[in-house]
Design a protein around this motif. Structure first.
Motif, PDB file in Angstrom:
ATOM      1  N   ALA A 252      39.150  45.798  35.990  1.00 29.24           N
ATOM      2  CA  ALA A 252      39.068  45.539  37.429  1.00 29.24           C
ATOM      3  C   ALA A 252      39.566  46.768  38.180  1.00 29.24           C
ATOM      4  CB  ALA A 252      39.905  44.311  37.797  1.00 29.24           C
ATOM      5  N   VAL A 253      38.731  47.287  39.078  1.00 27.71           N
ATOM      6  CA  VAL A 253      39.101  48.420  39.934  1.00 27.71           C
ATOM      7  C   VAL A 253      39.262  47.856  41.335  1.00 27.71           C
ATOM      8  CG1 VAL A 253      38.471  50.726  40.711  1.00 27.71           C
ATOM      9  CG2 VAL A 253      37.680  49.919  38.470  1.00 27.71           C
ATOM     10  N   ILE A 254      40.496  47.733  41.785  1.00 29.06           N
ATOM     11  CA  ILE A 254      40.757  46.990  43.022  1.00 29.06           C
ATOM     12  C   ILE A 254      40.896  47.922  44.223  1.00 29.06           C
ATOM     13  CG2 ILE A 254      41.774  45.038  41.802  1.00 29.06           C
ATOM     14  CD1 ILE A 254      44.545  46.084  42.497  1.00 29.06           C
TER      15      ILE A 254
ATOM     16  N   TYR B  80      44.313  40.734  46.104  1.00 27.02           N
ATOM     17  CA  TYR B  80      43.288  40.372  47.079  1.00 27.02           C
ATOM     18  C   TYR B  80      41.963  40.156  46.353  1.00 27.02           C
ATOM     19  CZ  TYR B  80      40.199  40.256  51.063  1.00 27.02           C
ATOM     20  OH  TYR B  80      39.276  39.855  51.990  1.00 27.02           O
ATOM     21  N   PRO B  81      41.298  39.040  46.617  1.00 26.36           N
ATOM     22  CA  PRO B  81      41.713  37.910  47.449  1.00 26.36           C
ATOM     23  C   PRO B  81      42.767  37.069  46.731  1.00 26.36           C
ATOM     24  CG  PRO B  81      39.641  37.398  46.373  1.00 26.36           C
ATOM     25  CD  PRO B  81      39.961  38.822  46.019  1.00 26.36           C
ATOM     26  N   ARG B  82      43.526  36.313  47.528  1.00 28.34           N
ATOM     27  CA  ARG B  82      44.645  35.540  46.977  1.00 28.34           C
ATOM     28  C   ARG B  82      44.173  34.571  45.901  1.00 28.34           C
ATOM     29  NH1 ARG B  82      49.334  36.717  46.054  1.00 28.34           N
ATOM     30  NH2 ARG B  82      49.372  37.731  48.108  1.00 28.34           N
TER      31      ARG B  82
ATOM     32  N   LYS C 155      45.609  34.686  39.738  1.00 31.82           N
ATOM     33  CA  LYS C 155      45.753  34.427  38.299  1.00 31.82           C
ATOM     34  C   LYS C 155      44.795  35.288  37.489  1.00 31.82           C
ATOM     35  CE  LYS C 155      47.552  29.709  38.576  1.00 31.82           C
ATOM     36  NZ  LYS C 155      47.323  28.278  38.237  1.00 31.82           N
ATOM     37  N   LEU C 156      43.572  35.440  37.981  1.00 31.94           N
ATOM     38  CA  LEU C 156      42.604  36.271  37.265  1.00 31.94           C
ATOM     39  C   LEU C 156      43.068  37.724  37.221  1.00 31.94           C
ATOM     40  CD1 LEU C 156      39.873  36.646  35.881  1.00 31.94           C
ATOM     41  CD2 LEU C 156      38.818  36.849  38.155  1.00 31.94           C
ATOM     42  N   GLN C 157      43.595  38.228  38.348  1.00 34.64           N
ATOM     43  CA  GLN C 157      44.091  39.609  38.366  1.00 34.64           C
ATOM     44  C   GLN C 157      45.228  39.795  37.363  1.00 34.64           C
ATOM     45  OE1 GLN C 157      44.526  41.592  42.154  1.00 34.64           O
ATOM     46  NE2 GLN C 157      46.445  42.565  41.539  1.00 34.64           N
ATOM     47  N   GLU C 158      46.136  38.835  37.320  1.00 33.81           N
ATOM     48  CA  GLU C 158      47.259  38.956  36.393  1.00 33.81           C
ATOM     49  C   GLU C 158      46.775  38.882  34.948  1.00 33.81           C
ATOM     50  OE1 GLU C 158      50.117  39.904  37.217  1.00 33.81           O
ATOM     51  OE2 GLU C 158      51.154  39.669  35.300  1.00 33.81           O
ATOM     52  N   GLU C 159      45.802  38.016  34.684  1.00 29.01           N
ATOM     53  CA  GLU C 159      45.256  37.919  33.323  1.00 29.01           C
ATOM     54  C   GLU C 159      44.610  39.238  32.908  1.00 29.01           C
ATOM     55  OE1 GLU C 159      42.376  34.826  32.780  1.00 29.01           O
ATOM     56  OE2 GLU C 159      42.247  35.153  30.617  1.00 29.01           O
ATOM     57  N   ILE C 160      43.866  39.843  33.825  1.00 27.06           N
ATOM     58  CA  ILE C 160      43.228  41.127  33.515  1.00 27.06           C
ATOM     59  C   ILE C 160      44.288  42.200  33.280  1.00 27.06           C
ATOM     60  CG2 ILE C 160      41.795  42.957  34.496  1.00 27.06           C
ATOM     61  CD1 ILE C 160      40.133  40.740  35.848  1.00 27.06           C
ATOM     62  N   ALA C 161      45.339  42.202  34.113  1.00 31.67           N
ATOM     63  CA  ALA C 161      46.395  43.210  33.956  1.00 31.67           C
ATOM     64  C   ALA C 161      47.121  43.066  32.623  1.00 31.67           C
ATOM     65  CB  ALA C 161      47.389  43.098  35.119  1.00 31.67           C
ATOM     66  N   ARG C 162      47.302  41.834  32.182  1.00 30.12           N
ATOM     67  CA  ARG C 162      48.056  41.611  30.944  1.00 30.12           C
ATOM     68  C   ARG C 162      47.200  41.779  29.696  1.00 30.12           C
ATOM     69  NH1 ARG C 162      53.051  39.452  31.496  1.00 30.12           N
ATOM     70  NH2 ARG C 162      53.648  38.728  33.586  1.00 30.12           N
ATOM     71  N   ARG C 163      45.934  41.392  29.771  1.00 27.16           N
ATOM     72  CA  ARG C 163      45.098  41.394  28.558  1.00 27.16           C
ATOM     73  C   ARG C 163      44.072  42.521  28.525  1.00 27.16           C
ATOM     74  NH1 ARG C 163      42.182  35.925  27.883  1.00 27.16           N
ATOM     75  NH2 ARG C 163      41.564  37.017  25.963  1.00 27.16           N
TER      76      ARG C 163
END
Length: 295
Positions: free
Chosen positions: A171-173, A181-183, A187-195
């Motif tokens: 993900a390139v935010i 963003y968006p709020r 959860k999806l952003q955190e999942e991508i950051a962790r995995r």
């Protein structure tokens, strides 16, 4: 936060924390823009950010950024600096390349052998959702890492389908690495950051100090970076004035492959598909039209 350096820096030590702070300080200047900062480094191609900023100013900015990360509970943020090892050299194909990137997660995904961006409108139709799902599943089966912007609509479907299909995603935010963003995609952003891998070029301090109307300008800039990080971009759906077309233009300028799904050509309300096809984009009627372009 020390990192290895590339040969052209002739052994100059690189402290990623200092470079991060110096870069953030450059962004705090009133006239700073992506283009102006890129031009600054183009005039001094061997310079690191810390060569252009006083050490005290750089360290002060770095402390402020790290305090923001600490406040948000982020202890896994990494930095890539132009000139240092593991900086993605394909970024130099952008018209205004970024010299410092933030990331969380598995950086090696940025060097996956096959990386493709799947992008499109936030207001995606039910047919567009199904097309995105089918496309991403096939891309994952064929070994592609799926890159997108974590926006509503096509981006969200692309990331989610890649994960659910057992694939990998980047993900390139368009917001700082410490923002969501968006709020609804928190959860999806955190999942991508962790995995997987989460990337941001957006300066933390400048973003915090200016109005949201100015900050909207970071979104099209991240589209140019997203294109440069990949070998190709696929447009699923986009209106005539969609921001997706900024990435399409960047892909052609950067020498990347640009794919447009056939349904767009059959939409009488938009003219951009034919225009971009005349400039080199590939019309995708069958999946083989896409994978064949990489053979």
């Amino acid at each position: 936060m020390n990192i290895h350096v590339a040969n052209f820096l002739h052994g100059k030590p690189v402290d990623a924390g200092l470079e991060m702070g110096a870069y953030e300080h450059l962004w705090l200047q009133p006239d700073a823009t992506v283009k102006r900062i890129a031009e600054l480094f183009q005039r001094q191609p061997d310079a690191l950010p810390s060569d252009l900023v006083g050490e005290a100013e750089a360290l002060s900015a770095a402390r402020e950024v790290l305090a923001e990360f600490e406040k948000k509970g982020l202890r896994d943020v990494g930095v890539r600096v132009h000139g240092a090892h593991e900086y993605p050299e394909p970024l130099r194909d952008a018209a205004d390349p970024i010299d410092v990137l933030y990331y969380r997660g598995a950086w090696e995904l940025a060097e996956s052998p096959k990386r493709i961006a799947v992008v499109g409108t936030r207001a995606v139709t039910p047919e567009g959702i199904n097309r995105t799902k089918r496309l991403v599943k096939l891309l994952v089966e064929n070994g592609f890492t799926i890159v997108s912007g974590l926006a509503k609509g096509v981006d969200t479907v692309a990331h989610r389908t890649a994960i659910d299909s057992g694939g990998e995603t980047i993900a390139v935010i368009g917001t700082p690495i410490s923002q969501v963003y968006p709020r609804e995609n928190e959860k999806l952003q955190e999942e991508i950051a962790r995995r997987f891998l989460l990337v941001s070029q957006v300066p933390v301090l400048r973003y915090a100090r200016q109005d949201y109307r100015w900050n909207r300008g970071f979104f099209p800039e991240r589209n140019k970076t997203m294109s440069a990080l990949t070998q190709g971009t696929v447009i699923v759906e986009a209106a005539e004035t969609s921001g997706t077309l900024i990435q399409a233009k960047a892909a052609l300028e950067q020498g990347r492959k640009l794919f447009i799904l056939d349904n767009n050509f059959r939409n009488p309300d938009i003219r951009w598909p034919a225009r971009l096809e005349s400039q080199g984009a590939i019309r995708v009627r069958e999946f083989s039209d896409l994978v064949g372009a990489f053979e």
